[in-house]
Motif scaffolding. Sequence first.
Motif, PDB file in Angstrom:
ATOM      1  N   GLN A 148       0.834  -1.200   0.000  1.00 13.77           N
ATOM      2  CA  GLN A 148       0.000   0.000   0.000  1.00 13.77           C
ATOM      3  C   GLN A 148       0.872   1.256   0.000  1.00 13.77           C
ATOM      4  O   GLN A 148       1.760   1.395   0.841  1.00 13.77           O
ATOM      5  CB  GLN A 148      -0.905   0.002   1.242  1.00 13.77           C
ATOM      6  N   ASP A 149       0.650   2.139  -0.990  1.00 16.53           N
ATOM      7  CA  ASP A 149       1.356   3.418  -1.121  1.00 16.53           C
ATOM      8  C   ASP A 149       2.874   3.271  -1.249  1.00 16.53           C
ATOM      9  O   ASP A 149       3.624   4.142  -0.812  1.00 16.53           O
ATOM     10  CB  ASP A 149       1.014   4.338   0.061  1.00 16.53           C
ATOM     11  N   LYS A 150       3.323   2.183  -1.817  1.00 18.39           N
ATOM     12  CA  LYS A 150       4.766   1.931  -1.984  1.00 18.39           C
ATOM     13  C   LYS A 150       5.187   2.112  -3.443  1.00 18.39           C
ATOM     14  O   LYS A 150       4.374   2.089  -4.359  1.00 18.39           O
ATOM     15  CB  LYS A 150       5.123   0.506  -1.548  1.00 18.39           C
ATOM     16  N   PHE A 151       6.485   2.263  -3.626  1.00 20.49           N
ATOM     17  CA  PHE A 151       7.114   2.303  -4.940  1.00 20.49           C
ATOM     18  C   PHE A 151       7.545   0.874  -5.265  1.00 20.49           C
ATOM     19  O   PHE A 151       8.341   0.290  -4.527  1.00 20.49           O
ATOM     20  CB  PHE A 151       8.321   3.241  -4.938  1.00 20.49           C
ATOM     21  N   LEU A 152       7.031   0.322  -6.341  1.00 18.21           N
ATOM     22  CA  LEU A 152       7.243  -1.093  -6.639  1.00 18.21           C
ATOM     23  C   LEU A 152       7.930  -1.299  -7.988  1.00 18.21           C
ATOM     24  O   LEU A 152       7.709  -0.538  -8.928  1.00 18.21           O
ATOM     25  CB  LEU A 152       5.898  -1.826  -6.673  1.00 18.21           C
ATOM     26  N   ILE A 153       8.729  -2.351  -8.041  1.00 19.32           N
ATOM     27  CA  ILE A 153       9.293  -2.828  -9.300  1.00 19.32           C
ATOM     28  C   ILE A 153       8.862  -4.277  -9.447  1.00 19.32           C
ATOM     29  O   ILE A 153       9.074  -5.094  -8.551  1.00 19.32           O
ATOM     30  CB  ILE A 153      10.834  -2.759  -9.325  1.00 19.32           C
ATOM     31  N   ILE A 154       8.246  -4.571 -10.569  1.00 15.36           N
ATOM     32  CA  ILE A 154       7.938  -5.954 -10.905  1.00 15.36           C
ATOM     33  C   ILE A 154       9.136  -6.474 -11.695  1.00 15.36           C
ATOM     34  O   ILE A 154       9.423  -5.988 -12.784  1.00 15.36           O
ATOM     35  CB  ILE A 154       6.647  -6.057 -11.739  1.00 15.36           C
ATOM     36  N   LYS A 160       1.899   3.310  -5.050  1.00 14.12           N
ATOM     37  CA  LYS A 160       2.188   4.703  -5.394  1.00 14.12           C
ATOM     38  C   LYS A 160       2.753   4.784  -6.808  1.00 14.12           C
ATOM     39  O   LYS A 160       2.399   5.655  -7.587  1.00 14.12           O
ATOM     40  CB  LYS A 160       3.168   5.302  -4.387  1.00 14.12           C
ATOM     41  N   SER A 161       3.652   3.847  -7.127  1.00 12.84           N
ATOM     42  CA  SER A 161       4.169   3.749  -8.490  1.00 12.84           C
ATOM     43  C   SER A 161       4.604   2.315  -8.747  1.00 12.84           C
ATOM     44  O   SER A 161       4.931   1.570  -7.819  1.00 12.84           O
ATOM     45  CB  SER A 161       5.333   4.715  -8.733  1.00 12.84           C
ATOM     46  N   ILE A 162       4.579   1.957 -10.044  1.00  8.66           N
ATOM     47  CA  ILE A 162       4.980   0.613 -10.450  1.00  8.66           C
ATOM     48  C   ILE A 162       5.919   0.742 -11.645  1.00  8.66           C
ATOM     49  O   ILE A 162       5.620   1.460 -12.605  1.00  8.66           O
ATOM     50  CB  ILE A 162       3.765  -0.263 -10.832  1.00  8.66           C
ATOM     51  N   MET A 163       7.036   0.020 -11.548  1.00  5.23           N
ATOM     52  CA  MET A 163       7.986  -0.059 -12.649  1.00  5.23           C
ATOM     53  C   MET A 163       8.196  -1.532 -12.989  1.00  5.23           C
ATOM     54  O   MET A 163       7.817  -2.415 -12.218  1.00  5.23           O
ATOM     55  CB  MET A 163       9.311   0.598 -12.261  1.00  5.23           C
ATOM     56  N   TYR A 164       8.822  -1.765 -14.126  1.00  7.57           N
ATOM     57  CA  TYR A 164       9.075  -3.128 -14.582  1.00  7.57           C
ATOM     58  C   TYR A 164      10.545  -3.266 -14.936  1.00  7.57           C
ATOM     59  O   TYR A 164      11.130  -2.374 -15.554  1.00  7.57           O
ATOM     60  CB  TYR A 164       8.215  -3.431 -15.818  1.00  7.57           C
ATOM     61  N   GLY A 165      11.137  -4.371 -14.554  1.00  4.28           N
ATOM     62  CA  GLY A 165      12.529  -4.643 -14.905  1.00  4.28           C
ATOM     63  C   GLY A 165      13.387  -4.833 -13.669  1.00  4.28           C
ATOM     64  O   GLY A 165      13.010  -5.517 -12.738  1.00  4.28           O
ATOM     65  N   GLU A 166      14.531  -4.188 -13.676  1.00  3.27           N
ATOM     66  CA  GLU A 166      15.486  -4.215 -12.560  1.00  3.27           C
ATOM     67  C   GLU A 166      15.638  -2.791 -12.040  1.00  3.27           C
ATOM     68  O   GLU A 166      15.404  -1.833 -12.780  1.00  3.27           O
ATOM     69  CB  GLU A 166      16.854  -4.728 -13.037  1.00  3.27           C
ATOM     70  N   ALA A 167      16.067  -2.657 -10.810  1.00  2.00           N
ATOM     71  CA  ALA A 167      16.230  -1.323 -10.229  1.00  2.00           C
ATOM     72  C   ALA A 167      17.188  -0.457 -11.054  1.00  2.00           C
ATOM     73  O   ALA A 167      16.995   0.745 -11.173  1.00  2.00           O
ATOM     74  CB  ALA A 167      16.715  -1.431  -8.794  1.00  2.00           C
ATOM     75  N   CYS A 168      18.179  -1.086 -11.666  1.00  2.00           N
ATOM     76  CA  CYS A 168      19.169  -0.330 -12.440  1.00  2.00           C
ATOM     77  C   CYS A 168      18.679   0.065 -13.835  1.00  2.00           C
ATOM     78  O   CYS A 168      19.242   0.968 -14.453  1.00  2.00           O
ATOM     79  CB  CYS A 168      20.464  -1.120 -12.544  1.00  2.00           C
ATOM     80  N   SER A 169      17.638  -0.593 -14.304  1.00  2.00           N
ATOM     81  CA  SER A 169      17.146  -0.289 -15.655  1.00  2.00           C
ATOM     82  C   SER A 169      15.651  -0.603 -15.750  1.00  2.00           C
ATOM     83  O   SER A 169      15.245  -1.497 -16.478  1.00  2.00           O
ATOM     84  CB  SER A 169      17.913  -1.087 -16.700  1.00  2.00           C
TER      85      SER A 169
END
Length: 169
Positions: free
Chosen positions: A121-127, A152-161
């Motif tokens: 909940q309300d976190k910054f996430l990377i799938i 809060k936000s969702i990204m895909y991949g790795e933290a570095c890219s």
Amino acid sequence: MAEEIINRVANNKNLITINLEDYYPEGERLLFDIKDWLFEGFILREKDFRENVSNHDWSQYQSKYVALHCSTDAIIPGWAYLLLTSELIPFAKKVAVGSLEDIETILFTHIINTLDVSEYQDKFLIIKGCANKPVPESAYIELIQKLQPIAKSIMYGEACSSVPLFKRK
């Protein structure tokens, strides 16, 4: 002397990576081809089929995931799949009709449907995108649908890219 490049995204402690591979259910997957029990690979004769069912060693499917399948264009009546499933229930972890890919989809749909996402909940996430195990594409679709209403936000991949997918306004 060149200034050191610091990856602030990778070092962000508020960023949570979700790796579907971590949820991969261990166990052997088997494809059970019904064609071997059909007359000439195409015709289901009930008496012969039932005889094969009663003479088969079902214990070999202990703790395995089984996909029931027919590799010919035979028309298989629904009761045949039900009969096979009833024999497999005491042994197999899961039985499905379809391919090995179908059983992965079914397994991950169940995993994601039962996944407690309250901690996100309300976190910054990377799938996390790269997997060494066969995580179906549909699992990623199911996951983002479950996470987007709370993240809060969702990204895909790795933290570095990573690739940004969603950011709550």
